[in-house]
Design a protein around this motif. Structure first.
Motif, PDB file in Angstrom:
ATOM      1  N   GLY A   1       0.777  -1.227   0.000  1.00 24.91           N
ATOM      2  CA  GLY A   1       0.000   0.000   0.000  1.00 24.91           C
ATOM      3  C   GLY A   1       0.810   1.279   0.000  1.00 24.91           C
ATOM      4  N   THR A   2       2.127   1.197  -0.044  1.00 24.77           N
ATOM      5  CA  THR A   2       2.980   2.387  -0.058  1.00 24.77           C
ATOM      6  C   THR A   2       3.375   2.743  -1.493  1.00 24.77           C
ATOM      7  OG1 THR A   2       5.090   1.208   0.075  1.00 24.77           O
ATOM      8  CG2 THR A   2       3.930   1.636   2.158  1.00 24.77           C
ATOM      9  N   ASP A   3       4.021   3.895  -1.641  1.00 25.40           N
ATOM     10  CA  ASP A   3       4.520   4.293  -2.951  1.00 25.40           C
ATOM     11  C   ASP A   3       5.479   3.256  -3.531  1.00 25.40           C
ATOM     12  OD1 ASP A   3       3.111   6.658  -3.041  1.00 25.40           O
ATOM     13  OD2 ASP A   3       4.776   7.912  -2.343  1.00 25.40           O
ATOM     14  N   ALA A   4       6.235   2.595  -2.666  1.00 26.19           N
ATOM     15  CA  ALA A   4       7.229   1.626  -3.130  1.00 26.19           C
ATOM     16  C   ALA A   4       6.590   0.445  -3.851  1.00 26.19           C
ATOM     17  CB  ALA A   4       8.051   1.113  -1.944  1.00 26.19           C
ATOM     18  N   ALA A   5       5.363   0.101  -3.468  1.00 29.13           N
ATOM     19  CA  ALA A   5       4.715  -1.106  -4.005  1.00 29.13           C
ATOM     20  C   ALA A   5       3.539  -0.796  -4.918  1.00 29.13           C
ATOM     21  CB  ALA A   5       4.252  -1.986  -2.846  1.00 29.13           C
TER      22      ALA A   5
ATOM     23  N   SER B   1      13.203   3.966  11.083  1.00 23.58           N
ATOM     24  CA  SER B   1      13.185   5.379  10.702  1.00 23.58           C
ATOM     25  C   SER B   1      11.823   5.988  11.020  1.00 23.58           C
ATOM     26  CB  SER B   1      13.474   5.523   9.208  1.00 23.58           C
ATOM     27  OG  SER B   1      14.735   5.007   8.869  1.00 23.58           O
ATOM     28  N   ASP B   2      11.770   7.319  11.181  1.00 16.49           N
ATOM     29  CA  ASP B   2      10.484   7.966  11.439  1.00 16.49           C
ATOM     30  C   ASP B   2       9.673   8.058  10.142  1.00 16.49           C
ATOM     31  OD1 ASP B   2      11.340  10.209   9.960  1.00 16.49           O
ATOM     32  OD2 ASP B   2      12.095  11.220  11.756  1.00 16.49           O
ATOM     33  N   LYS B   3       8.447   8.561  10.248  1.00 19.04           N
ATOM     34  CA  LYS B   3       7.530   8.552   9.114  1.00 19.04           C
ATOM     35  C   LYS B   3       8.056   9.351   7.928  1.00 19.04           C
ATOM     36  CE  LYS B   3       3.257   7.811  11.735  1.00 19.04           C
ATOM     37  NZ  LYS B   3       1.912   8.384  12.091  1.00 19.04           N
ATOM     38  N   ALA B   4       8.648  10.498   8.197  1.00 15.60           N
ATOM     39  CA  ALA B   4       9.151  11.330   7.105  1.00 15.60           C
ATOM     40  C   ALA B   4      10.257  10.638   6.333  1.00 15.60           C
ATOM     41  CB  ALA B   4       9.653  12.666   7.656  1.00 15.60           C
ATOM     42  N   HIS B   5      11.146   9.980   7.056  1.00 13.57           N
ATOM     43  CA  HIS B   5      12.256   9.288   6.400  1.00 13.57           C
ATOM     44  C   HIS B   5      11.794   8.016   5.709  1.00 13.57           C
ATOM     45  CE1 HIS B   5      14.406  12.128   8.941  1.00 13.57           C
ATOM     46  NE2 HIS B   5      15.444  11.940   8.150  1.00 13.57           N
ATOM     47  N   GLN B   6      10.836   7.316   6.307  1.00 13.34           N
ATOM     48  CA  GLN B   6      10.287   6.140   5.642  1.00 13.34           C
ATOM     49  C   GLN B   6       9.592   6.529   4.345  1.00 13.34           C
ATOM     50  OE1 GLN B   6       7.986   3.229   7.742  1.00 13.34           O
ATOM     51  NE2 GLN B   6       9.416   3.095   9.456  1.00 13.34           N
ATOM     52  N   ALA B   7       8.841   7.632   4.358  1.00 20.20           N
ATOM     53  CA  ALA B   7       8.141   8.075   3.149  1.00 20.20           C
ATOM     54  C   ALA B   7       9.139   8.410   2.039  1.00 20.20           C
ATOM     55  CB  ALA B   7       7.267   9.282   3.466  1.00 20.20           C
ATOM     56  N   ALA B   8      10.233   9.084   2.419  1.00 17.69           N
ATOM     57  CA  ALA B   8      11.256   9.407   1.423  1.00 17.69           C
ATOM     58  C   ALA B   8      11.940   8.143   0.916  1.00 17.69           C
ATOM     59  CB  ALA B   8      12.286  10.355   2.039  1.00 17.69           C
ATOM     60  N   ALA B   9      12.187   7.202   1.828  1.00 18.45           N
ATOM     61  CA  ALA B   9      12.816   5.940   1.445  1.00 18.45           C
ATOM     62  C   ALA B   9      11.920   5.146   0.504  1.00 18.45           C
ATOM     63  CB  ALA B   9      13.134   5.123   2.694  1.00 18.45           C
ATOM     64  N   GLU B  10      10.617   5.138   0.779  1.00 15.81           N
ATOM     65  CA  GLU B  10       9.669   4.435  -0.087  1.00 15.81           C
ATOM     66  C   GLU B  10       9.639   5.053  -1.478  1.00 15.81           C
ATOM     67  OE1 GLU B  10       6.216   4.904   2.297  1.00 15.81           O
ATOM     68  OE2 GLU B  10       6.815   3.358   3.745  1.00 15.81           O
ATOM     69  N   LYS B  11       9.765   6.368  -1.528  1.00 19.50           N
ATOM     70  CA  LYS B  11       9.787   7.056  -2.815  1.00 19.50           C
ATOM     71  C   LYS B  11      11.036   6.683  -3.610  1.00 19.50           C
ATOM     72  CE  LYS B  11       8.508  11.596  -4.648  1.00 19.50           C
ATOM     73  NZ  LYS B  11       8.147  12.987  -4.281  1.00 19.50           N
ATOM     74  N   LEU B  12      12.172   6.584  -2.909  1.00 19.02           N
ATOM     75  CA  LEU B  12      13.403   6.159  -3.570  1.00 19.02           C
ATOM     76  C   LEU B  12      13.293   4.712  -4.040  1.00 19.02           C
ATOM     77  CD1 LEU B  12      16.324   6.575  -4.463  1.00 19.02           C
ATOM     78  CD2 LEU B  12      17.050   5.982  -2.134  1.00 19.02           C
ATOM     79  N   ALA B  13      12.710   3.849  -3.219  1.00 18.29           N
ATOM     80  CA  ALA B  13      12.543   2.451  -3.603  1.00 18.29           C
ATOM     81  C   ALA B  13      11.710   2.333  -4.875  1.00 18.29           C
ATOM     82  CB  ALA B  13      11.886   1.667  -2.470  1.00 18.29           C
ATOM     83  N   ALA B  14      10.639   3.135  -4.960  1.00 25.21           N
ATOM     84  CA  ALA B  14       9.801   3.125  -6.154  1.00 25.21           C
ATOM     85  C   ALA B  14      10.587   3.581  -7.375  1.00 25.21           C
ATOM     86  CB  ALA B  14       8.577   4.012  -5.943  1.00 25.21           C
ATOM     87  N   PHE B  15      11.433   4.599  -7.204  1.00 21.77           N
ATOM     88  CA  PHE B  15      12.223   5.124  -8.316  1.00 21.77           C
ATOM     89  C   PHE B  15      13.248   4.096  -8.802  1.00 21.77           C
ATOM     90  CE2 PHE B  15      16.048   7.204  -9.873  1.00 21.77           C
ATOM     91  CZ  PHE B  15      15.547   8.015 -10.879  1.00 21.77           C
TER      92      PHE B  15
END
Length: 427
Positions: free
Chosen positions: A118-122, A319-333
């Protein structure tokens, strides 16, 4: 490929919050960033021929996302599992990292990884090969996005084959030994240089006899069964037959193998696509068409196969929510079709999603060769401890290859080591 994660490490990991280096960027008390977020990405690719292209992707990501800064760290693959395990169990863990497929379940079981459903990564899960999504799943949740996939194949020098009067790749291990002897006799080059003392490279021999390290479904250790003994007897013969290189157990054995093959001193190796770009730099393969790629030979059962390997992109749960969100965005990229196409063309690695197999990607001879043998690759069981079994197995195989232990006694020792990792399994 290390021993399983200790309970104390798990407890420490679950206690980690913003102490991890990945949580050091600015964020408010609600976990929302109050400025640019800096995340750390650990890359485990080959520093010589692969990492520069991953770094190029990171630079491209930052240009498109000026609110996210990425600290790129290349960690040697043979050290990465231990370093990740230590960092995630204490502090200093990266927010996002390239994880070998065999590590994902173990890290997920320990509570180190954030579920990505359900995240940007997936968001593009349906584009990936289903078997690779399954390998990135633990207890029904997705803990990694497939980045690259691979398997082992028989790589051979077509010119040396022609000089020896051989017109096709061997289909069985017996044929391979006969070809190795003929190549040595006719050309002076070694017929086969095979990696010794590495459990991963021994897997095709086990598959060829219809067995595995364990029967995960029935919770039984099978590494020392009669079928496994037969498989490892065949494996051992690859170091003692005419035309084959004796077991090299030095710390530089991998480099010795690749140097011999790349420069035409050895006609055959068992290897994966991650070395293709380095092979093309060798004097024997100035003409890329000289590289032959075939399935690993079959065992006495007529079966042939090699492990499904590769890497996922995973996100750290501490990691906190902000860093997880950024990490998920990088994973998607990193796992997007565009990025995977870029990596395939630069590194000759195999994409994990169908829409990354462009015409140019399919035209790459290394990718095309491995793509034809992927269908017979065998995925690993959903067993967190599976990759941890390769280390003790490698130690025992080294002794077997050097005649310091019989095949049966060496595999019996491996079975005992496995029992310590798998307390619910029978021998």
């Amino acid at each position: 490929m290390r021993r399983g994660i200790a309970a104390s490490a798990l407890i420490a990991a679950l206690a980690v919050t913003t102490a991890a280096c990945g949580s050091s960027g600015g964020s408010g008390s609600d976990g929302k960033a109050d400025g640019p977020v800096t995340i750390t990405y650990w890359d485990t690719s080959n520093a010589t021929n692969e990492a520069p292209n991953y770094k190029a992707l990171i630079d491209k990501f930052q240009a498109a996302n000026p609110d996210i800064k990425v600290t790129f760290v290349n960690v040697p693959f043979d050290q990465a599992q231990n370093k990740l395990q230590t960092a995630m169990g204490a502090k200093g863990a990266p927010d996002v990292f390239r994880s070998e497929v065999g590590w994902t379940a173990a890290f997920a079981k320990a509570g180190f990884l954030a579920p990505l459903d359900g995240t940007d990564a997936a968001k593009d899960v349906s584009a990936f090969q289903p078997s690779l999504i399954k390998q990135a799943t633990y207890e029904g949740k997705l803990y990694g996005v497939p980045l690259v996939t691979d398997t082992l194949g028989l790589l051979y020098n077509k010119d040396l084959f022609a000089k020896a009067g051989i017109d096709k790749a061997p289909a069985t291990w017996d044929e391979l030994k006969a070809d190795a002897a003929q190549i040595k006799d006719k050309t002076g080059a070694d017929g086969l240089f095979m990696r010794a003392g590495d459990g991963y490279y021994a897997m095709p021999f086990l598959y060829g006899e219809g067995t595995n390290l364990v029967d995960a479904a029935n919770k039984k250790i099978t590494v020392n069964t009669p079928e496994a003994v037969k498989a490892i007897d065949t494996y051992k013969s690859m170091f003692t037959s005419p035309g084959t290189v004796k077991a090299d157990v030095t710390t530089d054995s991998y480099a010795h193998m690749m140097d011999a093959f790349n420069n035409g001193k050895a006609a055959m190796i068992i290897q994966g696509p991650w070395e293709i770009t380095n092979i093309y730099k060798g004097s024997a393969f100035a003409d890329k068409k000289n590289l032959g790629i075939a399935p690993v030979p079959a065992g006495s059962t007529g079966k042939a196969g090699a492990p499904t390997g590769g890497h996922n992109v995973s996100v750290y749960a501490g990691s906190d929510k902000a860093h997880q969100a950024a990490a998920e965005k990088l994973a998607a990229f990193l796992t997007s079709a565009e990025s995977q196409t870029f990596l395939a063309l630069k590194n000759s690695t195999l994409p994990t999603r169908s829409d990354a197999y462009t015409a140019d990607v399919k035209a790459d001879p290394g990718i095309a060769g491995f793509q034809t043998i992927l269908p017979v690759a065998q995925p690993r069981p959903e067993l967190p401890e599976y990759s941890s079994m390769f280390a003790p197995l490698g130690t025992d195989l080294t002794k077997v290859a050097q005649d310091q232990a019989t095949t049966q006694s060496g595999l019996d020792t491996a079975a005992t080591d496995f029992a310590k990792l798998l307390p619910g399994f029978s021998k």
